[in-house]
Design a protein around this motif. Structure first.
Motif, PDB file in Angstrom:
ATOM      1  N   LYS A  40       0.849  -1.185   0.000  1.00 19.18           N
ATOM      2  CA  LYS A  40       0.000   0.000   0.000  1.00 19.18           C
ATOM      3  C   LYS A  40       0.884   1.234   0.000  1.00 19.18           C
ATOM      4  O   LYS A  40       2.037   1.186   0.415  1.00 19.18           O
ATOM      5  N   CYS A  41       0.337   2.338  -0.416  1.00 17.95           N
ATOM      6  CA  CYS A  41       1.154   3.543  -0.596  1.00 17.95           C
ATOM      7  C   CYS A  41       1.832   4.018   0.677  1.00 17.95           C
ATOM      8  O   CYS A  41       2.897   4.608   0.632  1.00 17.95           O
ATOM      9  N   GLY A  42       1.265   3.775   1.839  1.00 20.44           N
ATOM     10  CA  GLY A  42       1.849   4.258   3.082  1.00 20.44           C
ATOM     11  C   GLY A  42       2.643   3.220   3.854  1.00 20.44           C
ATOM     12  O   GLY A  42       3.056   3.477   4.982  1.00 20.44           O
ATOM     13  N   ASP A  43       2.886   2.055   3.256  1.00 24.19           N
ATOM     14  CA  ASP A  43       3.564   0.978   3.981  1.00 24.19           C
ATOM     15  C   ASP A  43       4.929   1.383   4.521  1.00 24.19           C
ATOM     16  O   ASP A  43       5.312   0.986   5.610  1.00 24.19           O
ATOM     17  N   LYS A  44       5.696   2.170   3.768  1.00 27.33           N
ATOM     18  CA  LYS A  44       7.046   2.525   4.223  1.00 27.33           C
ATOM     19  C   LYS A  44       7.019   3.377   5.496  1.00 27.33           C
ATOM     20  O   LYS A  44       8.001   3.419   6.227  1.00 27.33           O
ATOM     21  N   LEU A  45       5.902   4.015   5.786  1.00 27.94           N
ATOM     22  CA  LEU A  45       5.817   4.864   6.978  1.00 27.94           C
ATOM     23  C   LEU A  45       5.906   4.054   8.262  1.00 27.94           C
ATOM     24  O   LEU A  45       6.411   4.538   9.268  1.00 27.94           O
ATOM     25  N   GLY A  46       5.432   2.824   8.248  1.00 27.04           N
ATOM     26  CA  GLY A  46       5.465   1.990   9.435  1.00 27.04           C
ATOM     27  C   GLY A  46       6.854   1.478   9.778  1.00 27.04           C
ATOM     28  O   GLY A  46       7.050   0.868  10.817  1.00 27.04           O
ATOM     29  N   GLN A  47       7.826   1.737   8.919  1.00 32.22           N
ATOM     30  CA  GLN A  47       9.181   1.244   9.133  1.00 32.22           C
ATOM     31  C   GLN A  47      10.154   2.354   9.525  1.00 32.22           C
ATOM     32  O   GLN A  47      11.359   2.128   9.570  1.00 32.22           O
ATOM     33  N   LEU A  48       9.658   3.531   9.807  1.00 31.27           N
ATOM     34  CA  LEU A  48      10.520   4.655  10.158  1.00 31.27           C
ATOM     35  C   LEU A  48      10.923   4.594  11.620  1.00 31.27           C
ATOM     36  O   LEU A  48      10.147   4.165  12.470  1.00 31.27           O
ATOM     37  N   GLY A  49      12.125   5.056  11.916  1.00 28.01           N
ATOM     38  CA  GLY A  49      12.627   5.059  13.281  1.00 28.01           C
ATOM     39  C   GLY A  49      12.034   6.181  14.114  1.00 28.01           C
ATOM     40  O   GLY A  49      11.377   7.092  13.600  1.00 28.01           O
ATOM     41  N   HIS A  80       1.513  18.785   6.986  1.00 27.42           N
ATOM     42  CA  HIS A  80       1.442  17.780   5.927  1.00 27.42           C
ATOM     43  C   HIS A  80       2.443  16.639   6.133  1.00 27.42           C
ATOM     44  O   HIS A  80       2.375  15.632   5.433  1.00 27.42           O
ATOM     45  N   VAL A  81       3.367  16.788   7.063  1.00 27.92           N
ATOM     46  CA  VAL A  81       4.400  15.766   7.272  1.00 27.92           C
ATOM     47  C   VAL A  81       3.807  14.585   8.040  1.00 27.92           C
ATOM     48  O   VAL A  81       3.245  14.751   9.112  1.00 27.92           O
ATOM     49  N   VAL A  82       3.929  13.391   7.442  1.00 23.81           N
ATOM     50  CA  VAL A  82       3.437  12.171   8.088  1.00 23.81           C
ATOM     51  C   VAL A  82       4.589  11.278   8.532  1.00 23.81           C
ATOM     52  O   VAL A  82       4.397  10.364   9.332  1.00 23.81           O
ATOM     53  N   GLY A  83       5.782  11.526   8.014  1.00 20.29           N
ATOM     54  CA  GLY A  83       6.938  10.722   8.393  1.00 20.29           C
ATOM     55  C   GLY A  83       8.231  11.458   8.131  1.00 20.29           C
ATOM     56  O   GLY A  83       8.287  12.370   7.299  1.00 20.29           O
ATOM     57  N   LEU A  84       9.251  11.056   8.858  1.00 24.04           N
ATOM     58  CA  LEU A  84      10.550  11.708   8.766  1.00 24.04           C
ATOM     59  C   LEU A  84      11.619  10.623   8.869  1.00 24.04           C
ATOM     60  O   LEU A  84      11.576   9.803   9.778  1.00 24.04           O
ATOM     61  N   ALA A  85      12.548  10.601   7.906  1.00 22.74           N
ATOM     62  CA  ALA A  85      13.638   9.620   7.923  1.00 22.74           C
ATOM     63  C   ALA A  85      14.961  10.367   7.925  1.00 22.74           C
ATOM     64  O   ALA A  85      15.128  11.357   7.218  1.00 22.74           O
ATOM     65  N   LEU A  86      15.889   9.874   8.725  1.00 17.98           N
ATOM     66  CA  LEU A  86      17.209  10.490   8.823  1.00 17.98           C
ATOM     67  C   LEU A  86      18.242   9.554   8.227  1.00 17.98           C
ATOM     68  O   LEU A  86      18.235   8.353   8.490  1.00 17.98           O
ATOM     69  N   ASP A 114      22.551   9.730   6.295  1.00 21.99           N
ATOM     70  CA  ASP A 114      23.827  10.438   6.331  1.00 21.99           C
ATOM     71  C   ASP A 114      23.680  11.796   5.655  1.00 21.99           C
ATOM     72  O   ASP A 114      23.575  11.869   4.434  1.00 21.99           O
ATOM     73  N   ASN A 115      23.624  12.850   6.441  1.00 20.49           N
ATOM     74  CA  ASN A 115      23.482  14.228   5.957  1.00 20.49           C
ATOM     75  C   ASN A 115      22.247  14.438   5.091  1.00 20.49           C
ATOM     76  O   ASN A 115      22.225  15.325   4.244  1.00 20.49           O
ATOM     77  N   THR A 116      21.233  13.597   5.283  1.00 16.88           N
ATOM     78  CA  THR A 116      19.999  13.702   4.515  1.00 16.88           C
ATOM     79  C   THR A 116      18.799  13.511   5.442  1.00 16.88           C
ATOM     80  O   THR A 116      18.818  12.674   6.327  1.00 16.88           O
ATOM     81  N   VAL A 117      17.779  14.315   5.209  1.00 19.15           N
ATOM     82  CA  VAL A 117      16.507  14.164   5.902  1.00 19.15           C
ATOM     83  C   VAL A 117      15.439  14.001   4.821  1.00 19.15           C
ATOM     84  O   VAL A 117      15.406  14.777   3.862  1.00 19.15           O
ATOM     85  N   VAL A 118      14.591  13.013   4.980  1.00 18.61           N
ATOM     86  CA  VAL A 118      13.467  12.820   4.057  1.00 18.61           C
ATOM     87  C   VAL A 118      12.192  13.119   4.831  1.00 18.61           C
ATOM     88  O   VAL A 118      11.939  12.514   5.875  1.00 18.61           O
ATOM     89  N   LEU A 119      11.425  14.062   4.317  1.00 18.35           N
ATOM     90  CA  LEU A 119      10.121  14.389   4.878  1.00 18.35           C
ATOM     91  C   LEU A 119       9.056  13.773   3.987  1.00 18.35           C
ATOM     92  O   LEU A 119       8.929  14.133   2.816  1.00 18.35           O
ATOM     93  N   TYR A 120       8.320  12.802   4.520  1.00 20.41           N
ATOM     94  CA  TYR A 120       7.204  12.215   3.787  1.00 20.41           C
ATOM     95  C   TYR A 120       5.976  13.054   4.071  1.00 20.41           C
ATOM     96  O   TYR A 120       5.652  13.314   5.229  1.00 20.41           O
ATOM     97  N   VAL A 121       5.325  13.518   3.018  1.00 23.50           N
ATOM     98  CA  VAL A 121       4.214  14.455   3.169  1.00 23.50           C
ATOM     99  C   VAL A 121       2.957  13.927   2.477  1.00 23.50           C
ATOM    100  O   VAL A 121       3.032  13.160   1.514  1.00 23.50           O
TER     101      VAL A 121
END
Length: 99
Positions: free
Chosen positions: A5-14, A81-87, A89-96
């Motif tokens: 499902k489109c949001g599956d990766k959100l459940g795996q965030l630290g 709008h941010v539903v998830g955040l991944a950290l 190496d010198n990168t932040v991913v904001l899932y919106v």
């Protein structure tokens, strides 16, 4: 193979704390929309995206961080709008997601 499902990766965030969000300063920020072009029904509803993501309670910290706020604003999003955040190496991913 199971259907993802489109949001599956959100459940795996630290776990991310407000202190970690506040310390983000020089990282590259990527803004990645999730579920923008999918039918949002049942287990893919916007409320569930917030529940399975790790950004719950971090919206004030995200909005107060000029690096994150600027990246979101530049793409037409805001901290709500941010539903998830991944950290990384010198990168932040904001899932919106715009609900």
């Amino acid at each position: 193979m199971a259907h993802l499902k489109c949001g599956d990766k959100l459940g795996q965030l630290g776990n991310v704390t407000p202190e970690i969000v506040g310390a983000i300063a020089g990282e590259t920020v990527k803004v990645v929309p999730v579920c923008q072009y999918s039918s949002l029904v049942g287990e893919q509803s916007p409320d569930l995206l917030h529940a399975v993501g790790n950004a719950g309670g971090l919206h004030p910290s995200i909005g107060a961080n000029p690096v994150l706020d600027g990246a979101l604003d530049g793409r037409g999003y805001n901290e709500d709008h941010v539903v998830g955040l991944a950290l990384g190496d010198n990168t932040v991913v904001l899932y919106v997601h715009k609900s």
